[in-house]
Motif scaffolding. Sequence first.
Motif, PDB file in Angstrom:
ATOM      1  N   ILE A  79     -33.130 -17.045 -25.043  1.00  0.00           N
ATOM      2  CA  ILE A  79     -33.342 -15.716 -24.479  1.00  0.00           C
ATOM      3  C   ILE A  79     -33.924 -14.780 -25.543  1.00  0.00           C
ATOM      4  CG2 ILE A  79     -32.175 -13.662 -23.568  1.00  0.00           C
ATOM      5  CD1 ILE A  79     -30.236 -15.665 -22.121  1.00  0.00           C
ATOM      6  N   ASN A  80     -33.387 -14.849 -26.748  1.00  0.00           N
ATOM      7  CA  ASN A  80     -33.873 -13.990 -27.823  1.00  0.00           C
ATOM      8  C   ASN A  80     -35.326 -14.293 -28.192  1.00  0.00           C
ATOM      9  OD1 ASN A  80     -31.502 -12.522 -28.031  1.00  0.00           O
ATOM     10  ND2 ASN A  80     -30.605 -13.970 -29.498  1.00  0.00           N
TER      11      ASN A  80
ATOM     12  N   GLN B  57     -36.430 -32.224  -8.162  1.00  0.00           N
ATOM     13  CA  GLN B  57     -35.842 -33.202  -9.083  1.00  0.00           C
ATOM     14  C   GLN B  57     -36.111 -32.804 -10.535  1.00  0.00           C
ATOM     15  OE1 GLN B  57     -37.195 -37.119  -8.004  1.00  0.00           O
ATOM     16  NE2 GLN B  57     -36.383 -36.943  -5.933  1.00  0.00           N
ATOM     17  N   TRP B  58     -37.287 -32.310 -10.802  1.00  0.00           N
ATOM     18  CA  TRP B  58     -37.648 -31.843 -12.143  1.00  0.00           C
ATOM     19  C   TRP B  58     -36.749 -30.679 -12.546  1.00  0.00           C
ATOM     20  CZ3 TRP B  58     -39.892 -27.111 -13.627  1.00  0.00           C
ATOM     21  CH2 TRP B  58     -40.381 -27.072 -14.924  1.00  0.00           C
ATOM     22  N   LEU B  59     -36.512 -29.734 -11.620  1.00  0.00           N
ATOM     23  CA  LEU B  59     -35.618 -28.610 -11.909  1.00  0.00           C
ATOM     24  C   LEU B  59     -34.200 -29.093 -12.198  1.00  0.00           C
ATOM     25  CD1 LEU B  59     -36.701 -25.942  -9.263  1.00  0.00           C
ATOM     26  CD2 LEU B  59     -36.952 -25.792 -11.749  1.00  0.00           C
ATOM     27  N   GLU B  60     -33.731 -30.064 -11.420  1.00  0.00           N
ATOM     28  CA  GLU B  60     -32.396 -30.633 -11.643  1.00  0.00           C
ATOM     29  C   GLU B  60     -32.257 -31.180 -13.057  1.00  0.00           C
ATOM     30  OE1 GLU B  60     -29.318 -31.439 -10.147  1.00  0.00           O
ATOM     31  OE2 GLU B  60     -29.845 -29.951  -8.639  1.00  0.00           O
ATOM     32  N   GLU B  61     -33.209 -31.994 -13.459  1.00  0.00           N
ATOM     33  CA  GLU B  61     -33.160 -32.629 -14.782  1.00  0.00           C
ATOM     34  C   GLU B  61     -33.235 -31.591 -15.897  1.00  0.00           C
ATOM     35  OE1 GLU B  61     -36.303 -35.505 -14.775  1.00  0.00           O
ATOM     36  OE2 GLU B  61     -35.412 -36.592 -13.095  1.00  0.00           O
ATOM     37  N   ASN B  62     -34.116 -30.627 -15.756  1.00  0.00           N
ATOM     38  CA  ASN B  62     -34.283 -29.617 -16.795  1.00  0.00           C
ATOM     39  C   ASN B  62     -33.116 -28.647 -16.849  1.00  0.00           C
ATOM     40  OD1 ASN B  62     -36.962 -29.712 -18.370  1.00  0.00           O
ATOM     41  ND2 ASN B  62     -37.460 -30.368 -16.300  1.00  0.00           N
ATOM     42  N   SER B  63     -32.486 -28.378 -15.732  1.00  0.00           N
ATOM     43  CA  SER B  63     -31.330 -27.473 -15.766  1.00  0.00           C
ATOM     44  C   SER B  63     -30.180 -28.100 -16.543  1.00  0.00           C
ATOM     45  CB  SER B  63     -30.885 -27.090 -14.350  1.00  0.00           C
ATOM     46  OG  SER B  63     -30.392 -28.210 -13.651  1.00  0.00           O
ATOM     47  N   LYS B  64     -30.024 -29.408 -16.422  1.00  0.00           N
ATOM     48  CA  LYS B  64     -28.966 -30.094 -17.166  1.00  0.00           C
ATOM     49  C   LYS B  64     -29.205 -30.002 -18.670  1.00  0.00           C
ATOM     50  CE  LYS B  64     -27.985 -33.345 -13.468  1.00  0.00           C
ATOM     51  NZ  LYS B  64     -28.137 -34.740 -13.020  1.00  0.00           N
ATOM     52  N   SER B  65     -30.432 -30.219 -19.087  1.00  0.00           N
ATOM     53  CA  SER B  65     -30.699 -30.152 -20.524  1.00  0.00           C
ATOM     54  C   SER B  65     -30.700 -28.708 -21.029  1.00  0.00           C
ATOM     55  CB  SER B  65     -32.021 -30.846 -20.873  1.00  0.00           C
ATOM     56  OG  SER B  65     -33.101 -30.191 -20.277  1.00  0.00           O
ATOM     57  N   PHE B  66     -31.115 -27.768 -20.208  1.00  0.00           N
ATOM     58  CA  PHE B  66     -31.122 -26.359 -20.612  1.00  0.00           C
ATOM     59  C   PHE B  66     -29.708 -25.867 -20.890  1.00  0.00           C
ATOM     60  CE2 PHE B  66     -30.857 -21.813 -19.656  1.00  0.00           C
ATOM     61  CZ  PHE B  66     -31.863 -21.305 -20.454  1.00  0.00           C
TER      62      PHE B  66
ATOM     63  N   VAL C 257     -20.662 -25.122 -21.654  1.00  0.00           N
ATOM     64  CA  VAL C 257     -22.067 -24.755 -21.832  1.00  0.00           C
ATOM     65  C   VAL C 257     -22.312 -24.282 -23.260  1.00  0.00           C
ATOM     66  CG1 VAL C 257     -23.859 -23.142 -21.080  1.00  0.00           C
ATOM     67  CG2 VAL C 257     -22.272 -24.090 -19.409  1.00  0.00           C
ATOM     68  N   ASP C 258     -23.442 -24.674 -23.812  1.00  0.00           N
ATOM     69  CA  ASP C 258     -23.834 -24.241 -25.148  1.00  0.00           C
ATOM     70  C   ASP C 258     -24.514 -22.874 -25.047  1.00  0.00           C
ATOM     71  OD1 ASP C 258     -24.763 -23.829 -27.690  1.00  0.00           O
ATOM     72  OD2 ASP C 258     -25.824 -25.743 -27.845  1.00  0.00           O
ATOM     73  N   TRP C 259     -23.696 -21.828 -24.961  1.00  0.00           N
ATOM     74  CA  TRP C 259     -24.221 -20.471 -24.776  1.00  0.00           C
ATOM     75  C   TRP C 259     -25.005 -19.976 -25.981  1.00  0.00           C
ATOM     76  CZ3 TRP C 259     -24.926 -18.961 -20.144  1.00  0.00           C
ATOM     77  CH2 TRP C 259     -24.062 -19.350 -19.126  1.00  0.00           C
ATOM     78  N   ASP C 260     -24.677 -20.458 -27.162  1.00  0.00           N
ATOM     79  CA  ASP C 260     -25.447 -20.063 -28.353  1.00  0.00           C
ATOM     80  C   ASP C 260     -26.901 -20.527 -28.233  1.00  0.00           C
ATOM     81  OD1 ASP C 260     -23.278 -18.818 -29.562  1.00  0.00           O
ATOM     82  OD2 ASP C 260     -22.661 -20.648 -30.619  1.00  0.00           O
TER      83      ASP C 260
END
Length: 75
Positions: free
Chosen positions: A71-72, A45-54, A62-65
């Motif tokens: 990543i940088n 559940q934690w991964l689900e929530e964080n993947s959405k905000s990530f 998706v906000d690729w910038d």
Amino acid sequence: MLDRQVAQEFLKGKLKDWKIKIHSDIDIKNLTEAFCLYVEDDYYQWLEENSKSFFAIDANGVDWDSIMSRINQIN
């Protein structure tokens, strides 16, 4: 998936720290399995929530910038 042996050693240590004795009807392996399933469910559940905000998915996609910026930071 959690390493059951590591989780069992963790539980034994915590129970000792907390001065808690396992009920005589409870096997440490069953206690460990129940604990691991509980933690794994919460972890998913934690991964689900964080993947959405990530990925910050919105009407524009998706906000690729933002992701490239993260990543940088690690390189």
